[in-house]
Design a protein around this motif. Structure first.
Motif, PDB file in Angstrom:
ATOM      1  N   LYS A 170      66.782  45.052  -2.710  1.00 41.24           N
ATOM      2  CA  LYS A 170      66.173  44.347  -1.568  1.00 41.24           C
ATOM      3  C   LYS A 170      67.126  43.313  -0.992  1.00 41.24           C
ATOM      4  CE  LYS A 170      61.474  44.998  -3.085  1.00 41.24           C
ATOM      5  NZ  LYS A 170      60.414  44.501  -3.949  1.00 41.24           N
ATOM      6  N   LEU A 171      68.118  42.871  -1.814  1.00 38.16           N
ATOM      7  CA  LEU A 171      69.046  41.832  -1.346  1.00 38.16           C
ATOM      8  C   LEU A 171      70.424  42.386  -0.996  1.00 38.16           C
ATOM      9  CD1 LEU A 171      68.256  39.037  -3.989  1.00 38.16           C
ATOM     10  CD2 LEU A 171      67.303  39.280  -1.717  1.00 38.16           C
ATOM     11  N   THR A 172      70.752  43.590  -1.507  1.00 34.09           N
ATOM     12  CA  THR A 172      72.148  44.048  -1.358  1.00 34.09           C
ATOM     13  C   THR A 172      72.304  45.327  -0.534  1.00 34.09           C
ATOM     14  OG1 THR A 172      71.986  45.288  -3.429  1.00 34.09           O
ATOM     15  CG2 THR A 172      72.827  43.049  -3.577  1.00 34.09           C
ATOM     16  N   SER A 202      72.827  47.926   2.445  1.00 33.31           N
ATOM     17  CA  SER A 202      73.662  47.695   3.638  1.00 33.31           C
ATOM     18  C   SER A 202      72.816  47.284   4.843  1.00 33.31           C
ATOM     19  CB  SER A 202      74.478  48.942   3.951  1.00 33.31           C
ATOM     20  OG  SER A 202      73.606  50.052   4.050  1.00 33.31           O
ATOM     21  N   VAL A 238      69.874  45.730   4.845  1.00 35.95           N
ATOM     22  CA  VAL A 238      69.359  44.359   4.681  1.00 35.95           C
ATOM     23  C   VAL A 238      70.453  43.367   5.063  1.00 35.95           C
ATOM     24  CG1 VAL A 238      68.524  42.679   2.997  1.00 35.95           C
ATOM     25  CG2 VAL A 238      67.760  45.046   2.854  1.00 35.95           C
ATOM     26  N   ARG A 239      71.680  43.676   4.640  1.00 34.16           N
ATOM     27  CA  ARG A 239      72.784  42.746   4.925  1.00 34.16           C
ATOM     28  C   ARG A 239      73.102  42.741   6.420  1.00 34.16           C
ATOM     29  NH1 ARG A 239      77.350  44.583   1.998  1.00 34.16           N
ATOM     30  NH2 ARG A 239      78.317  42.572   2.419  1.00 34.16           N
ATOM     31  N   ALA A 257      70.628  40.562   8.024  1.00 37.33           N
ATOM     32  CA  ALA A 257      70.855  39.149   7.699  1.00 37.33           C
ATOM     33  C   ALA A 257      71.914  38.530   8.610  1.00 37.33           C
ATOM     34  CB  ALA A 257      71.273  39.014   6.243  1.00 37.33           C
ATOM     35  N   THR A 289      69.561  37.270   1.157  1.00 40.06           N
ATOM     36  CA  THR A 289      70.553  38.177   0.556  1.00 40.06           C
ATOM     37  C   THR A 289      70.975  37.541  -0.766  1.00 40.06           C
ATOM     38  OG1 THR A 289      72.325  37.019   1.684  1.00 40.06           O
ATOM     39  CG2 THR A 289      71.478  39.012   2.767  1.00 40.06           C
ATOM     40  N   CYS A 290      71.869  38.222  -1.473  1.00 36.91           N
ATOM     41  CA  CYS A 290      72.291  37.700  -2.776  1.00 36.91           C
ATOM     42  C   CYS A 290      73.646  37.017  -2.633  1.00 36.91           C
ATOM     43  CB  CYS A 290      72.385  38.838  -3.783  1.00 36.91           C
ATOM     44  SG  CYS A 290      73.075  38.320  -5.355  1.00 36.91           S
ATOM     45  N   GLU A 296      77.401  38.736  -1.935  1.00 35.18           N
ATOM     46  CA  GLU A 296      78.129  38.409  -0.698  1.00 35.18           C
ATOM     47  C   GLU A 296      79.527  37.887  -1.032  1.00 35.18           C
ATOM     48  OE1 GLU A 296      77.116  39.232   2.288  1.00 35.18           O
ATOM     49  OE2 GLU A 296      75.244  39.977   1.449  1.00 35.18           O
ATOM     50  N   THR A 336      63.795  49.954   0.124  1.00 35.14           N
ATOM     51  CA  THR A 336      64.500  49.208  -0.926  1.00 35.14           C
ATOM     52  C   THR A 336      63.699  49.105  -2.221  1.00 35.14           C
ATOM     53  OG1 THR A 336      63.673  47.211   0.112  1.00 35.14           O
ATOM     54  CG2 THR A 336      65.976  47.764   0.513  1.00 35.14           C
TER      55      THR A 336
END
Length: 757
Positions: free
Chosen positions: A136-138, A140, A142-143, A146, A154-155, A159, A389
């Motif tokens: 859910k944070l990493t 592509s 989602v990023r 962001a 994000t994480c 990052e 995700t």
């Protein structure tokens, strides 16, 4: 110490070496030179791990032109940490002798749950939830979101790792999981993705069996590994079962309900996409027309499990036209689930082969073999297109597609078994449809073909000639080593009858006989009064342990036992068992003494050591045969008989005795240790059963100890404990050398082989 084995200088981090370690290294080097596979059985507690590590790393140092990479597979995270700790010691020793030229990179690789350092992710309760929270944070997409909207979480560690790009490397050294997490925190990089990236450059990688044997995981993690690798499977006596589990799938009605929920959600997502971004679905359709070759270049955060079929069996062609469109594919899956639901509503046990099962699917719901084969890849592609995700929610539909792909790919070595209820609880309906793999050689075949040497090693690999047949390969070296001891510190006994001369056994007809239960109770009662500190008892199953402990409680045996020692019991709950083990150890430490009741094939029998005063005696109550009426087992036995000509009785006995040997082997973990083993069942006195025990136990089993009653066993135990209480001379004054120094090795050279065999 350092010494020569032919043209290799071996660096060994201790001042002395056991003769069997030296012999083990010689055999291992023969296999490496021949670039072939080998089977090595070495007694527990004789330093197998350090012998393997020092020979293979020294072998690499002596051949700098083509260095060998070591892939070391362990069963548990605990064993992985132990292996890396040994390697650290060895690496420091090599650096002292050779300086910077001995530098290497070694690391452990485990799941996100064991490596993640982002507190919001790692707090999830199980492995699948941690994986999903990470995605859910990493992912592509989602990023990408962001970047446009800073409120999207994000994480930070991922990052930073991505920002560092090619600078994100591990300096040479040996990294345990703890070290990786610490390094990640210090640099602000994600340790999990860093470790996954560094695996291809490392000289030594320590990870779990699944990373090589389960095609779903191996397809992502291990496909980069070079052919010049040595693969070691440590504690590999159960390797055939691991291979079979990697290719087996079971589906219950809960799975089907979950899968239906997944499909509903996916169709909502598709409708939403049609309205907002129809281009994405069109792009996917075009990509599928060209074939599914886009798998290889996904961003690292998006990789999901690979195809459950083995690499050579995956079709390299375009997806069939009738499942290219997303909504068509979903309707195919709906029909498939409907078919499975119908099959689960059966009153009788059904068993059929993959070919007739696929024909039946085609006849009833019109899904052919080729569509089944592509289910998994098509699902994966759709999940990426829909940008899903929370993959932990989608495990059900994934299981269905696993089963479809495997059943569409393989025609031999599998069967489908449908059971309306568990035979042990016939009044509770719990229908299950299982795709069972019977052929252990399927999953391990790519490993044998791809890597130049595969080493299978354990303390219990007897009879050693059965493994090449089960796994279908030809080892260049196959050797079983004995233990060289200055004193007889192992005392195995076979107890066939109680003090009243009635035979004892856990055979089905004798099992619940009150006489047998009474004699087992008496045996334990006599032993707790004679043996100091810790005693471990293994039973053949949980249900048998419950029954016998109940009857001992009613007849007052337990109360009498508790006057001598405290009793602790392993349950199926991991937390309870861990607590019981801790308290058992405390009771042994303070001198109160304790008895631990455990189950063969359980968690304790596989991985917990009862060394020193924690285990002075192990009693194996009965012969731990598998549940012989299990349909899955019967189908596997039939397959082994027809394909590899292995008789049912031979396999069952081999399987039971490797488990028994594994249980009693827990008691001795070093040469200074001592312990007794009692095999309490009249069947152990038969030669065909007994001969399947490992050589290092058999060599201490005297003929006089083969047919004992309880009172004779107590007498032998007293004598043995009195003898062990004498001062212990480590080096071996009586002309038996069990610790060799560097000078000894230079003097004797080849004489060691003669000493051992």
């Amino acid at each position: 110490m350092k010494f020569q084995i032919e043209d290799v200088t071996v660096y060994f981090p201790y001042d002395n070496i056991y003769p069997e370690q030296y012999a083990y290294m010689v055999e291992l080097k023969r296999a490496l030179d021949a670039k072939g596979h080998c089977l090595l059985e070495m007694p527990t507690g004789t330093g197998k791990t350090i012998a393997l590590l020092s020979l293979i790393t020294s072998y690499t140092l002596s051949k700098p032109s083509n260095p060998v990479k070591l892939l070391y597979c362990t069963r548990t995270v605990h064993e992985m940490e132990k292996t890396l700790a040994e390697l650290k010691l060895l690496h420091n020793y090599q650096l002292q002798h050779l300086g910077p030229s001995a530098r290497m990179l070694a690391l452990g690789l485990s799941s996100r749950k064991n490596l993640c350092i982002n507190p919001s992710v790692v707090s999830a309760e199980n492995r699948d939830s941690v994986d999903a929270a990470c995605r859910k944070l990493t992912s592509s997409w989602v990023r990408a979101m962001a970047i446009e909207n800073p409120n999207v979480p994000t994480c930070p560690f991922f990052e930073n790792y991505e920002k560092a790009a090619s600078d994100a490397v591990l300096p040479p050294g040996v990294y345990t999981l703890q070290d990786l997490r610490a390094f990640g925190k210090e640099k602000g990089w994600c340790p999990y993705f860093l470790a996954r990236h560094m695996v291809q450059f490392a000289n030594v990688v320590v990870y779990s069996y699944q990373y090589l044997l389960d095609p779903k995981v191996a397809g992502i993690i291990s496909k980069e590994m070079q052919r010049e690798s040595v693969v070691v499977f440590d504690e590999a006596h159960n390797i055939d079962n691991v291979c079979i589990e990697a290719l087996s799938v079971s589906v219950r009605s809960q799975t089907l309900e979950g899968a239906t929920r997944n499909l509903n959600r996916m169709s909502q997502e598709i409708d939403r996409l049609k309205a907002t971004d129809a281009g994405r679905l069109r792009a996917e359709y075009n990509r599928l027309v060209e074939g599914l070759a886009q798998r290889g270049n996904l961003p690292i955060g998006d990789t999901w499990f690979a195809n459950p079929a083995l690499p050579d069996d995956i079709l390299k062609e375009a997806v069939p036209g009738n499942i290219r469109r997303a909504e068509h594919f979903l309707s195919v899956l709906r029909r498939l689930i409907q078919y499975f639901k119908g099959r689960l509503q059966t009153e009788n046990v059904e068993k059929e082969g993959p070919v007739s099962f696929v024909a039946s699917i085609n006849a009833h719901v019109g899904i052919d073999q080729k569509m089944l084969r592509f289910c998994y890849d098509r699902l994966h592609s759709l999940m990426l297109t829909l940008e899903i995700t929370d993959t932990d929610e989608f495990l059900h539909i994934q299981t269905i597609c696993d089963l479809a792909t495997l059943v569409g790919t393989y025609t031999r070595g599998f069967s489908i078994i449908i059971e309306p209820f568990d035979e042990r609880m016939p009044h509770i309906p719990d229908p299950v449809l299982q795709l069972c793999c019977h052929d252990a050689s399927l999953a391990i075949k790519p490993v044998f073909e791809r890597f130049q040497s595969v080493v299978i090693t354990s303390g219990t690999l007897s009879p050693i000639d059965l493994y090449p047949r089960l796994l279908n390969f030809n080892p260049v070296v196959s050797q079983s080593f004995t233990m060289s001891l200055t004193r007889d510190c192992i005392c195995p006994m076979v107890l066939t009858r109680g003090s009243d001369q009635l035979p004892v056994s856990t055979k089905y007809d004798l099992r619940s006989d009150p006489g047998v239960e009474k004699n087992y109770g008496k045996l334990l009662l006599e032993m707790v009064s004679v043996v100091p500190d810790g005693i471990v008892c293994f039973f053949v199953s949980y249900s048998y342990m419950d029954g016998i402990v109940n009857s001992w409680h009613e007849s007052g045996f337990l109360k009498e036992i508790m006057q001598h020692k405290l009793v602790f019991i392993e349950t199926q709950d991991v937390v309870e068992t861990t607590l019981a083990l801790d308290n058992y150890r405390r009771a042994c430490d303070i001198g109160r003494g304790a008895v631990f009741f455990s189950v063969a094939r359980g968690k304790v029998a596989e991985g917990i050591d009862f060394d020193r005063h924690y285990g002075r005696l192990v009693i194996m109550f009965g012969v731990p045969f598998q549940y012989t009426l299990s349909r899955i087992l019967l189908a596997r036995l039939e397959y082994l008989r027809e394909t590899f000509q292995i008789k049912e009785g031979d396999f069952l006995t081999f399987d039971a005795l490797r488990q028994a040997a594994q249980c009693v082997g827990r008691v001795i973990r070093s040469k200074a240790d001592y312990g007794m083993m009692i095999f309490a069942d009249k069947r152990y006195s038969r030669h065909d059963k007994r001969s399947k025990l490992p050589g290092w136990i058999l060599s201490h089993l005297r003929d006089a100890h083969l047919n004992l009653s309880t009172d004779m066993a107590v007498h032998i135990a007293r004598e043995f404990l009195r003898k062990m209480a004498q001062p212990y001379d480590k080096t071996g004054a009586m002309g038996k050398k069990t610790l060799l120094s560097q000078e000894d090795l230079q003097k004797t050279g080849n004489g060691i082989q003669e000493m051992l065999f």
